[in-house]
Design a protein around this motif. Structure first.
Motif, short mmCIF file in Angstrom:
data_model
loop_
_atom_site.label_atom_id
_atom_site.label_comp_id
_atom_site.label_asym_id
_atom_site.label_seq_id
_atom_site.Cartn_x
_atom_site.Cartn_y
_atom_site.Cartn_z
N LEU A 450 0.80 -1.22 0.00
CA LEU A 450 0.00 0.00 0.00
C LEU A 450 0.84 1.28 0.00
O LEU A 450 0.29 2.37 -0.14
N GLN A 451 2.14 1.17 0.17
CA GLN A 451 2.97 2.36 0.24
C GLN A 451 2.92 3.17 -1.05
O GLN A 451 3.03 4.40 -1.03
N SER A 452 2.75 2.49 -2.16
CA SER A 452 2.67 3.19 -3.45
C SER A 452 1.36 3.96 -3.62
O SER A 452 1.21 4.73 -4.57
N ASN A 453 0.40 3.76 -2.70
CA ASN A 453 -0.86 4.52 -2.75
C ASN A 453 -0.67 5.96 -2.29
O ASN A 453 -1.59 6.77 -2.43
N VAL A 454 0.48 6.25 -1.72
CA VAL A 454 0.77 7.61 -1.23
C VAL A 454 1.73 8.29 -2.20
O VAL A 454 2.79 7.75 -2.51
#
Length: 487
Positions: A450-454
């Motif tokens: 989910l880090q790439s969602n930021v």
């Protein structure tokens, strides 16, 4: 009927009536003429009472922009917008960034002489999303109903619940449940947005496509200059350095370097040598202390003697007073590009924030004229642009600890893995410095998936980077791309 029930029933009957004004307008954005409807009004929030049914609690003022002759409402994105404070109305992003009208300043964001004017905002997001601007209770025209205490809404918990309940009510009444839904908050509005992400999920089953955080603060430890908390001194340093470079207070060599290259060096120093030096405290060897002082001076433009007397710890308010003290000037907190004059040039902290003083008049005048003249909404209540609620705001959930809503945002993202986050940072912002925001998100605890969602973007302006026209253009492009990528 009991006396208590009769009283509650009477309160319901005597509650303020909802008020609505609907007007039609058009604007040209990107060479296309867009026709849109503006609904300006109030919604009554009610609490369910076991004895008397729905008990009125507050009226929430809002301004909604919906595009005409386009997709059905069920398909078109909708974005709920609010500013921060706590105690601020939604005026700033409304007339500075998102709405179809913009308060006219010069290209650097400096005020023009009064009288102030509104112009069409060719950078509005209205072509990409419908917009709803929300004033939390006690800001704008939003008020607790007679008989209800206003202060009950002046807590982080009740603030999130009341704004969240408004979003739920608006979504339901206007049949927007299947629309892509977004939040955009600025400053404390980002704190609110993080809380809303969980509250909307858990209380109303309302999942968001994305959240846009303009000048973010989620973990208050990063900005709390308290004894024993060295973190802010570290995290504010790159913004001090950017400011010193902007005001030409550095060496010729430093001034000639590209800003991104210079800040990368400062960030590395802050996260390594400077952090270790502060951790050593009184055990820091004299030779090492001298080296740290020299580097801090070269990055901040402050004298080595001054930094030595601060014990290597430069408080934000002292910095804004000291940087241009020799010229009897102070610099802004919200945007350090602005300067001002104090009566006492020898004081420790500034009398006021010149970056707020510069925009308060233009934004107040243009909004109050716009709402009556063009939106045909009339009220004799004072429109509260920015109140002092932040001075008495309650954080009951965070007693004996720092406020940290980053965990709520993490929970919401785990529950709704499709939700994306966009963060806008100004290099000259000393209210919510960009390095502090990076620290917060680097410690939020998201799984790698989910880090790439930021995503983050940076602008050569301050807290309200959209005041600066080059930054406004870039921000509009970045927000448009985020909306497209999040549906």
């Amino acid at each position: 009927m009991t006396e208590e029930k009769e009283k509650l029933t009477e309160e319901i009957k005597s509650a303020p009536k909802e008020q609505t004004s609907v007007t039609e307008h058009s604007i040209t954005i990107g060479g296309k003429i867009l026709d849109y409807t503006v609904t300006t009004g109030t919604m009554l929030l009610k609490a369910e009472d076991e004895k008397a049914g729905e008990k009125p609690k507050a009226t929430v003022f809002y301004i909604a922009y919906t595009l005409k002759n386009t997709k059905t409402a069920a398909e078109r994105p909708i974005t709920f917008s609010f500013n921060g404070g706590p105690g601020s109305s939604s005026d700033w992003m409304h007339l500075g960034l998102l709405g179809p009208k913009r308060t006219k300043l010069d290209d650097e964001g400096m005020p023009l002489p009064p009288p102030y004017t509104l112009i069409d905002n060719q950078y509005s997001l209205l072509d990409a999303t419908d917009l709803v601007f929300v004033d939390p209770v006690s800001t704008g025209f939003s008020r607790a109903v007679p008989g209800e205490e206003s202060k009950q809404f002046h807590t982080d918990k009740m603030d999130v619940e009341s704004v969240g309940d408004f979003i739920h009510l608006y979504t339901t009444r206007n049949n927007r449940w299947t629309s892509p839904k977004f939040l955009v908050g600025e400053s404390y509005g980002t704190t609110r947005a993080a809380g809303l992400s969980t509250y909307l999920n858990d209380r109303h089953g309302l999942y968001l496509n994305g959240i846009m955080l303009i000048s973010s603060i989620l973990n208050f430890i990063t900005a709390s200059f308290n004894e024993g908390n060295d973190l802010p001194f570290i995290l504010f340093l790159p913004s001090y350095a950017a400011t010193a470079k902007y005001h030409c207070k550095l060496s010729t060599e430093q001034l000639s370097r590209p800003l991104d290259e210079f800040l990368a060096e400062v960030e590395q120093f802050a996260a390594t040598e400077y952090t270790l030096a502060l951790m050593k405290g009184a055990a820091l060897p004299d030779a090492e202390r001298k080296t740290i002082i020299q580097k801090l001076s070269s990055y901040t433009g402050l004298s080595e003697d001054y930094i030595d007397r601060t014990d290597l710890r430069i408080n934000i308010h002292r910095f804004t007073k000291e940087l241009r003290r020799d010229e009897r000037l102070t610099i802004g907190r919200l945007d350090t590009r602005y300067t001002g004059h104090d009566r006492d040039s020898a004081g420790e902290i500034p009398e006021r924030d010149p970056s707020y003083s510069a925009i308060n008049g233009p934004y107040s005048a243009t909004f109050k004229d716009y709402i009556r003249r063009e939106l045909a909404f009339e009220s004799d209540l004072p429109y509260e642009i920015l109140t002092s609620l932040y001075e008495t705001w309650k954080y009951d959930r965070w007693e004996n600890q720092y406020v940290n809503v980053a965990e709520e945002l993490r929970k919401a993202m785990v529950s709704n893995p499709a939700m994306k986050i966009f963060v806008a940072n100004g290099f000259y912002d000393l209210a919510t410095p960009y390095f502090a925001t990076e620290y917060t998100f680097n410690h939020i605890g998201l799984p790698k998936a989910l880090q790439s969602n930021v995503s983050m973007a940076y602008y050569q302006a301050g807290h309200m980077m959209y005041l600066h026209i080059p930054s406004l253009k870039k921000l509009r492009k970045d927000l448009g791309k985020f909306l497209d990528d999040s549906q």
